[in-house]
Design a protein around this motif. Sequence first.
Motif, PDB file in Angstrom:
ATOM      1  N   CYS A   1       0.838  -1.190   0.000  1.00 49.13           N
ATOM      2  CA  CYS A   1       0.000   0.000   0.000  1.00 49.13           C
ATOM      3  C   CYS A   1       0.875   1.242   0.000  1.00 49.13           C
ATOM      4  O   CYS A   1       1.899   1.291   0.673  1.00 49.13           O
ATOM      5  N   SER A   2       0.464   2.260  -0.752  1.00 46.33           N
ATOM      6  CA  SER A   2       1.219   3.511  -0.771  1.00 46.33           C
ATOM      7  C   SER A   2       1.009   4.318   0.497  1.00 46.33           C
ATOM      8  O   SER A   2       1.758   5.247   0.768  1.00 46.33           O
ATOM      9  N   SER A   3      -0.014   3.969   1.256  1.00 49.95           N
ATOM     10  CA  SER A   3      -0.248   4.644   2.526  1.00 49.95           C
ATOM     11  C   SER A   3       0.365   3.832   3.661  1.00 49.95           C
ATOM     12  O   SER A   3       0.976   2.799   3.442  1.00 49.95           O
TER      13      SER A   3
ATOM     14  N   ARG B   1      -3.790   2.532   5.754  1.00 48.14           N
ATOM     15  CA  ARG B   1      -4.689   3.548   6.322  1.00 48.14           C
ATOM     16  C   ARG B   1      -4.916   4.686   5.329  1.00 48.14           C
ATOM     17  O   ARG B   1      -4.584   5.850   5.591  1.00 48.14           O
ATOM     18  N   CYS B   2      -5.465   4.367   4.213  1.00 45.17           N
ATOM     19  CA  CYS B   2      -5.660   5.340   3.144  1.00 45.17           C
ATOM     20  C   CYS B   2      -7.027   6.002   3.270  1.00 45.17           C
ATOM     21  O   CYS B   2      -8.001   5.348   3.649  1.00 45.17           O
TER      22      CYS B   2
ATOM     23  N   LEU C   1      -7.788   8.293   0.535  1.00 45.94           N
ATOM     24  CA  LEU C   1      -8.065   8.776  -0.823  1.00 45.94           C
ATOM     25  C   LEU C   1      -9.354   8.176  -1.356  1.00 45.94           C
ATOM     26  O   LEU C   1     -10.143   8.849  -2.023  1.00 45.94           O
ATOM     27  N   SER C   2      -9.561   6.877  -1.084  1.00 46.82           N
ATOM     28  CA  SER C   2     -10.764   6.209  -1.560  1.00 46.82           C
ATOM     29  C   SER C   2     -12.013   6.877  -0.986  1.00 46.82           C
ATOM     30  O   SER C   2     -13.003   7.091  -1.690  1.00 46.82           O
TER      31      SER C   2
ATOM     32  N   SER D   1     -11.797   2.835   2.850  1.00 46.65           N
ATOM     33  CA  SER D   1     -10.745   1.818   2.795  1.00 46.65           C
ATOM     34  C   SER D   1     -10.669   1.024   4.088  1.00 46.65           C
ATOM     35  O   SER D   1     -10.354  -0.169   4.083  1.00 46.65           O
TER      36      SER D   1
ATOM     37  N   CYS E   1     -11.912  -0.095  -0.292  1.00 47.38           N
ATOM     38  CA  CYS E   1     -10.853   0.576  -1.040  1.00 47.38           C
ATOM     39  C   CYS E   1     -11.059   0.476  -2.549  1.00 47.38           C
ATOM     40  O   CYS E   1     -11.304  -0.601  -3.092  1.00 47.38           O
TER      41      CYS E   1
ATOM     42  N   SER F   1      -7.241   3.782  -5.262  1.00 42.12           N
ATOM     43  CA  SER F   1      -6.994   5.128  -5.798  1.00 42.12           C
ATOM     44  C   SER F   1      -5.569   5.311  -6.280  1.00 42.12           C
ATOM     45  O   SER F   1      -5.307   6.049  -7.242  1.00 42.12           O
ATOM     46  N   CYS F   2      -4.597   4.675  -5.602  1.00 37.82           N
ATOM     47  CA  CYS F   2      -3.197   4.870  -5.965  1.00 37.82           C
ATOM     48  C   CYS F   2      -2.863   4.263  -7.318  1.00 37.82           C
ATOM     49  O   CYS F   2      -1.824   4.594  -7.911  1.00 37.82           O
TER      50      CYS F   2
END
Length: 447
Positions: free
Chosen positions: A184-186, A190-191, A193-194, A202, A207, A210-211
Amino acid sequence: MEAMAQPKYKGKRYRLDKPELLAPAGNLEKLKFAVHYGADAVYIGGQKYGLRSNADNFSFEEMKEGVEFAKKYGAKVFVASNIYAHNEDVEGIESYLRSLEEAGIAAIIAADPAIIEVAKRAAPKLEVHLSTQQSTLNWQAVKFWKDEGLPRVVLGRETSIEEIATIKEHVDIEIEAFIHGAMCSSFSGRCVLSNHFTDRDSNRGGCCQSCRWKYDLFEDGREDNGNWVSEEVQMMEQRASRPSPFKPGVTQIPLFQPEDNQFTMGSKDLCMLEHIPDLIEVGIDSFKIEGRMKSIHYVATVVNVYRQAIDSYMADPEHYVLKPEWIEEINKAANRPLNTGFFYDTPDHEDHIYEPEEKAVPYDFAGLVMAYDKHSGTAVIQQRNHFKPGDEIEFFGPEGTFFKQVVGPIQDEDGNELNAARHPLQLIRLQVDQPVRNFDMMRKRKG
């Protein structure tokens, strides 16, 4: 040519009994494949409280069937119940956890203290494993959860191998770590963006990846007040400028040409196959593969390779070698470029994917072996993807099956010759060059 495995970790080592190989299972069929291909345990999702709401997930009846199947092979089934619960989510959790216990589930994977406490009280036969969603990265946090009565902690993906060694030195507890799959990019998933883009949470299973989306980038241009700007800026504005949705009266200038690739910000995938000795000797108790949304071909291939590598190391640690064919097999199931995540260093710009990625998987799951007649050398294949006479195919399986051949004449169940296998789940008769077994898989190169 085989190569001696070169350790990258130079710190203190802990010899461990054979680690558990923990595989994902998005549905009942994937569970059976994961177990057949060598998983010691599988983790699944129920109809509620998990972070993969788009997976098929399991009813209680399917859970019971999965547990019974896994028991035949000495495997366990865990259920991800790892959402961060809102007030409306808590209602019904007690009866849900009791139903998991009655279905024979060995453990839940949980992050929310409310769910953890309810499980300990209402379903005491269920082990509670702390989810990676808690972002546990240090030995004092691990000790806290041990003191709370949890037997296992799934570490955050950001934990380095040095930090794992320190945790094992200070706390006697089972450590589970992701060793293969999407990152995960977060921070440990714990993102938000979604939530922001699609109103899909997310942290409650929604989720939207989004990334992995394609983005345009813009910079703020001049205010629309008649101020002089350069000819270059004017040309850029004429090309594709637009009013800023955030700053009234400001023009946004695109940073991409129309022919440019759009921007993404996804991470490369994790693969620790080349570092099995480090993972075992640092004391990781459970090797976790990500991918409840992945295909059967992915699950079977990845589990099969790690099973071989782990067994090979445990059989003779001093003379363990990394086999090139293992790496070749992993690449046949790879969705993206691979790296070692946070185990040895902090990922930088080279560990992310900033342009639309080319899907790396070069093979399709073409068929499943349902029966084999050793007298005629004929296999009954359940079609999973289109194939035809003249295609080059590969067979592989959990008991060592591996060979390539060209597809010869194929027939349907009634003996009618076919010019192609076009229909999903259709049973096809095919002459095979070597013996095959039930649950062996057939694949072919794409294109």
